[in-house]
Structures are given as C-alpha cells and as structure tokens.
Design a protein around this motif. Structure first.
Motif, PDB file in Angstrom:
ATOM      1  N   TYR A 251       6.556  -1.881  -6.488  1.00 58.90           N
ATOM      2  CA  TYR A 251       6.191  -3.232  -6.914  1.00 58.90           C
ATOM      3  C   TYR A 251       4.848  -3.287  -7.647  1.00 58.90           C
ATOM      4  CZ  TYR A 251      10.096  -5.823  -4.963  1.00 58.90           C
ATOM      5  OH  TYR A 251      11.345  -6.345  -4.733  1.00 58.90           O
ATOM      6  N   PRO A 252       3.781  -2.724  -7.101  1.00 56.64           N
ATOM      7  CA  PRO A 252       2.517  -2.778  -7.849  1.00 56.64           C
ATOM      8  C   PRO A 252       2.590  -2.047  -9.174  1.00 56.64           C
ATOM      9  CG  PRO A 252       2.310  -1.388  -5.926  1.00 56.64           C
ATOM     10  CD  PRO A 252       3.612  -2.103  -5.789  1.00 56.64           C
ATOM     11  N   ILE A 253       3.365  -0.960  -9.255  1.00 56.29           N
ATOM     12  CA  ILE A 253       3.513  -0.246 -10.533  1.00 56.29           C
ATOM     13  C   ILE A 253       4.203  -1.153 -11.553  1.00 56.29           C
ATOM     14  CG2 ILE A 253       4.575   1.728 -11.655  1.00 56.29           C
ATOM     15  CD1 ILE A 253       4.259   3.266  -9.056  1.00 56.29           C
ATOM     16  N   SER A 254       5.235  -1.875 -11.115  1.00 55.74           N
ATOM     17  CA  SER A 254       5.972  -2.765 -12.024  1.00 55.74           C
ATOM     18  C   SER A 254       5.082  -3.888 -12.540  1.00 55.74           C
ATOM     19  CB  SER A 254       7.190  -3.342 -11.289  1.00 55.74           C
ATOM     20  OG  SER A 254       7.835  -4.287 -12.110  1.00 55.74           O
ATOM     21  N   VAL A 255       4.287  -4.481 -11.656  1.00 54.14           N
ATOM     22  CA  VAL A 255       3.412  -5.584 -12.067  1.00 54.14           C
ATOM     23  C   VAL A 255       2.347  -5.103 -13.048  1.00 54.14           C
ATOM     24  CG1 VAL A 255       1.728  -7.282 -11.256  1.00 54.14           C
ATOM     25  CG2 VAL A 255       3.826  -6.889  -9.957  1.00 54.14           C
ATOM     26  N   ASP A 256       1.727  -3.977 -12.731  1.00 54.72           N
ATOM     27  CA  ASP A 256       0.657  -3.476 -13.602  1.00 54.72           C
ATOM     28  C   ASP A 256       1.206  -3.023 -14.958  1.00 54.72           C
ATOM     29  OD1 ASP A 256      -1.153  -4.012 -11.649  1.00 54.72           O
ATOM     30  OD2 ASP A 256      -1.242  -1.956 -10.872  1.00 54.72           O
TER      31      ASP A 256
ATOM     32  N   HIS B 137       1.107  -3.698  -2.792  1.00 56.44           N
ATOM     33  CA  HIS B 137       1.897  -2.881  -1.874  1.00 56.44           C
ATOM     34  C   HIS B 137       2.018  -3.553  -0.513  1.00 56.44           C
ATOM     35  CE1 HIS B 137       2.116   0.120   1.421  1.00 56.44           C
ATOM     36  NE2 HIS B 137       3.081   0.676   0.647  1.00 56.44           N
ATOM     37  N   ASP B 138       0.902  -4.083  -0.008  1.00 55.34           N
ATOM     38  CA  ASP B 138       0.924  -4.725   1.303  1.00 55.34           C
ATOM     39  C   ASP B 138       1.793  -5.986   1.296  1.00 55.34           C
ATOM     40  OD1 ASP B 138      -0.794  -2.727   2.077  1.00 55.34           O
ATOM     41  OD2 ASP B 138      -2.616  -3.983   1.930  1.00 55.34           O
ATOM     42  N   LEU B 139       1.731  -6.747   0.173  1.00 55.80           N
ATOM     43  CA  LEU B 139       2.526  -7.971   0.091  1.00 55.80           C
ATOM     44  C   LEU B 139       4.012  -7.655   0.035  1.00 55.80           C
ATOM     45  CD1 LEU B 139       2.313 -11.072  -0.130  1.00 55.80           C
ATOM     46  CD2 LEU B 139       2.393 -10.809  -2.630  1.00 55.80           C
ATOM     47  N   ALA B 140       4.386  -6.624  -0.728  1.00 54.11           N
ATOM     48  CA  ALA B 140       5.792  -6.238  -0.811  1.00 54.11           C
ATOM     49  C   ALA B 140       6.297  -5.724   0.538  1.00 54.11           C
ATOM     50  CB  ALA B 140       5.971  -5.184  -1.903  1.00 54.11           C
ATOM     51  N   ALA B 141       5.450  -4.946   1.237  1.00 48.76           N
ATOM     52  CA  ALA B 141       5.861  -4.432   2.546  1.00 48.76           C
ATOM     53  C   ALA B 141       6.030  -5.571   3.542  1.00 48.76           C
ATOM     54  CB  ALA B 141       4.827  -3.429   3.035  1.00 48.76           C
TER      55      ALA B 141
ATOM     56  N   GLN C 272     -15.450   0.543 -12.676  1.00 48.73           N
ATOM     57  CA  GLN C 272     -15.095  -0.784 -12.168  1.00 48.73           C
ATOM     58  C   GLN C 272     -13.610  -1.060 -12.349  1.00 48.73           C
ATOM     59  OE1 GLN C 272     -16.957  -2.852 -10.510  1.00 48.73           O
ATOM     60  NE2 GLN C 272     -15.454  -4.505 -10.399  1.00 48.73           N
ATOM     61  N   ALA C 273     -13.033  -0.637 -13.487  1.00 51.74           N
ATOM     62  CA  ALA C 273     -11.614  -0.850 -13.726  1.00 51.74           C
ATOM     63  C   ALA C 273     -10.760  -0.055 -12.747  1.00 51.74           C
ATOM     64  CB  ALA C 273     -11.278  -0.456 -15.164  1.00 51.74           C
ATOM     65  N   VAL C 274     -11.198   1.160 -12.424  1.00 55.73           N
ATOM     66  CA  VAL C 274     -10.434   1.980 -11.478  1.00 55.73           C
ATOM     67  C   VAL C 274     -10.458   1.355 -10.086  1.00 55.73           C
ATOM     68  CG1 VAL C 274     -10.366   4.211 -10.314  1.00 55.73           C
ATOM     69  CG2 VAL C 274     -10.766   4.102 -12.786  1.00 55.73           C
ATOM     70  N   ILE C 275     -11.606   0.866  -9.661  1.00 54.83           N
ATOM     71  CA  ILE C 275     -11.721   0.247  -8.342  1.00 54.83           C
ATOM     72  C   ILE C 275     -10.869  -1.020  -8.254  1.00 54.83           C
ATOM     73  CG2 ILE C 275     -13.315  -0.870  -6.745  1.00 54.83           C
ATOM     74  CD1 ILE C 275     -15.486   1.025  -7.731  1.00 54.83           C
ATOM     75  N   ALA C 276     -10.958  -1.867  -9.305  1.00 49.72           N
ATOM     76  CA  ALA C 276     -10.188  -3.115  -9.299  1.00 49.72           C
ATOM     77  C   ALA C 276      -8.693  -2.828  -9.326  1.00 49.72           C
ATOM     78  CB  ALA C 276     -10.591  -3.966 -10.504  1.00 49.72           C
ATOM     79  N   GLY C 277      -8.283  -1.820 -10.108  1.00 55.94           N
ATOM     80  CA  GLY C 277      -6.866  -1.479 -10.150  1.00 55.94           C
ATOM     81  C   GLY C 277      -6.359  -0.960  -8.816  1.00 55.94           C
ATOM     82  N   ALA C 278      -7.192  -0.158  -8.148  1.00 55.37           N
ATOM     83  CA  ALA C 278      -6.776   0.383  -6.845  1.00 55.37           C
ATOM     84  C   ALA C 278      -6.631  -0.720  -5.815  1.00 55.37           C
ATOM     85  CB  ALA C 278      -7.783   1.424  -6.383  1.00 55.37           C
ATOM     86  N   LEU C 279      -7.567  -1.675  -5.811  1.00 54.82           N
ATOM     87  CA  LEU C 279      -7.479  -2.773  -4.859  1.00 54.82           C
ATOM     88  C   LEU C 279      -6.269  -3.659  -5.121  1.00 54.82           C
ATOM     89  CD1 LEU C 279     -11.264  -3.787  -4.609  1.00 54.82           C
ATOM     90  CD2 LEU C 279      -9.888  -2.598  -2.879  1.00 54.82           C
ATOM     91  N   SER C 280      -6.027  -3.956  -6.401  1.00 53.18           N
ATOM     92  CA  SER C 280      -4.873  -4.793  -6.742  1.00 53.18           C
ATOM     93  C   SER C 280      -3.571  -4.075  -6.401  1.00 53.18           C
ATOM     94  CB  SER C 280      -4.911  -5.143  -8.237  1.00 53.18           C
ATOM     95  OG  SER C 280      -3.779  -5.904  -8.599  1.00 53.18           O
TER      96      SER C 280
END
Length: 231
Positions: free
Chosen positions: A43-48, A27-31, A14-22
């Motif tokens: 960007y997603p790497i920095s936030v996580d 990524h889509d928001l930054a693009a 569940q954690a892997v799925i939630a992390g992938a979606l987030s």
C-alpha cells in the motif's frame, strides 16, 4: 581518475526521513484495516508511486487537470495515513469507512497510473509568435563631394542675322473690266427708236438716257444698252 566525494545534502536527508515516516504510517494503517503480510507493505509503495507519477507528469508535460487530480488524491491518502496514525483513530477497531477506502485503493491507484501513463498531454497549442523581419539595411546615401567641379556652361549659339527682306514690288491695280454686254431684244430697240424720234420731233433735241429709261420703264443697265445702240 578522481572520484567525487559524496557530500550529505540536508534536503535529501529530510526527504528520506519524511518518506520513511510516511511509508511506515501507510503500512500501519493498511495493517489496521485488515491488510496483513506483504499487502500492508504494498500500500505505501502504491501511494508513493502514484504521487511521484503525477508530479513527474506535471514537471514534464506542464500543468493539467488529470495530473493535478491524481497528485491531490495521492497526497490526501498519504497525509490521511499520517494523521490517522497519530491517535485520531482507534487502530484496534478501525471504522468501516477506513476499511472500505483501503480495500478500494488498489483499483483506484491502478486507474490513476494507467491514465497518467497513456493519456496524451493536454497542451494548448499556441501559435508561434511571428518573428520580426530583419530590419532592412539602411540605404546608403551617396554624398556629392563638397567641392564638385561645376560643368562649364554651354556656349551660347551665335546670333544668326535674319535675312534682309526684299521690298515688295508695287502691284498694278487691275483695270476695271467693262460690264458684260446686255442682250436687248430687237423689238425693244425698234420701240426705243420710235420713242426717241418722237421726242426729238417734239423737243428738237436728242433723248437722254434717263428720259429713255423713264419712257420705256426699263432698268438703268438696259436703258444704257439701248441708248448705245441708238447712238
């Protein structure tokens, strides 16, 4: 060597799925905000990473305002990207505020990571609780034997007969000492002779001591001394 078989864990999946979606939403928001290429993936790497760093600080050093502040900032950034990409924003024409937030995120994430890594933990020093002293060993009470032999009473000393008192010898009473002789002046004795002779001529008897004392006007002891000389 026995190898442990890998067993799937529902929480881990569940954690892997939630992390992938987030990660994909960030990524889509930054693009959409104009960050293309490798920037959109950073960007997603920095936030996580900021979220994980703040959580680790909370777990290792205990609750602190600094860790909770950056944990909430990273959580809001991740949650905001998930909500924004769900159709609430027009990603074809993103608002200026979104572009501003995405553009300023690298500096904000760098500040948060630096503070979390180099700021000492804000721990309240609690004095150690005084340890209770070891209970003193109970004093061993020496018990006397139930049938203890009583000591023999000390023999009473024999009565010592008091020495017989010798009767006191009768003490002879001292004889009264004669009164000391009174010195009578010769002139007084001559005057007494005249008075005695005159009394004998008139009365025909010798003058007694009381009459002599009255005629001479002298004290009794002096009159006795004079009478003794006239005898």
């Amino acid at each position: 060597m026995v190898r442990t078989a890998l067993r799937p864990d529902a929480v881990l999946v569940q954690a892997v799925i939630a992390g992938a979606l987030s990660f994909a939403h960030l990524h889509d928001l930054a693009a959409a905000a104009g960050q293309d290429g490798w920037k959109a993936w950073a960007y997603p790497i920095s936030v996580d990473l900021l979220l994980v760093a703040a959580w680790r600080r909370l777990r290792t050093d205990g609750p602190s305002r600094l860790a909770w502040c950056w944990f909430l900032i990273a959580l809001v950034a991740s949650l905001g990207a998930n909500v924004a990409t769900a159709g609430f924003l027009d990603l074809e024409h993103p608002p200026a505020l979104l572009r501003l937030g995405v553009a300023g995120w690298p500096a904000l994430a760098f500040l948060g990571g630096t503070l979390l890594a180099h700021t000492p933990a804000d721990r309240t020093s609690t004095p150690p609780e005084p340890t209770a002293p070891d209970p003193a060993p109970a004093a061993e009470v020496e018990r006397e034997p139930a049938h203890a032999a009583e000591p023999d009473p000390a023999p009473e000393p024999a009565a010592v007969s008091a020495p017989e008192e010798t009767p006191a010898l009768p003490v002879a009473e001292p004889e009264p000492t004669p009164p000391p002789a009174v010195a009578v002046p010769a002139a007084l004795v001559d005057h007494a002779r005249k008075v005695a002779a005159d009394h004998q001529e008139r009365t025909g008897a010798r003058i007694d001591t009381d009459t002599l004392r009255a005629r001479l006007g002298v004290p009794p002891h002096l009159a006795d001394a004079i009478a003794a000389q006239l005898a």
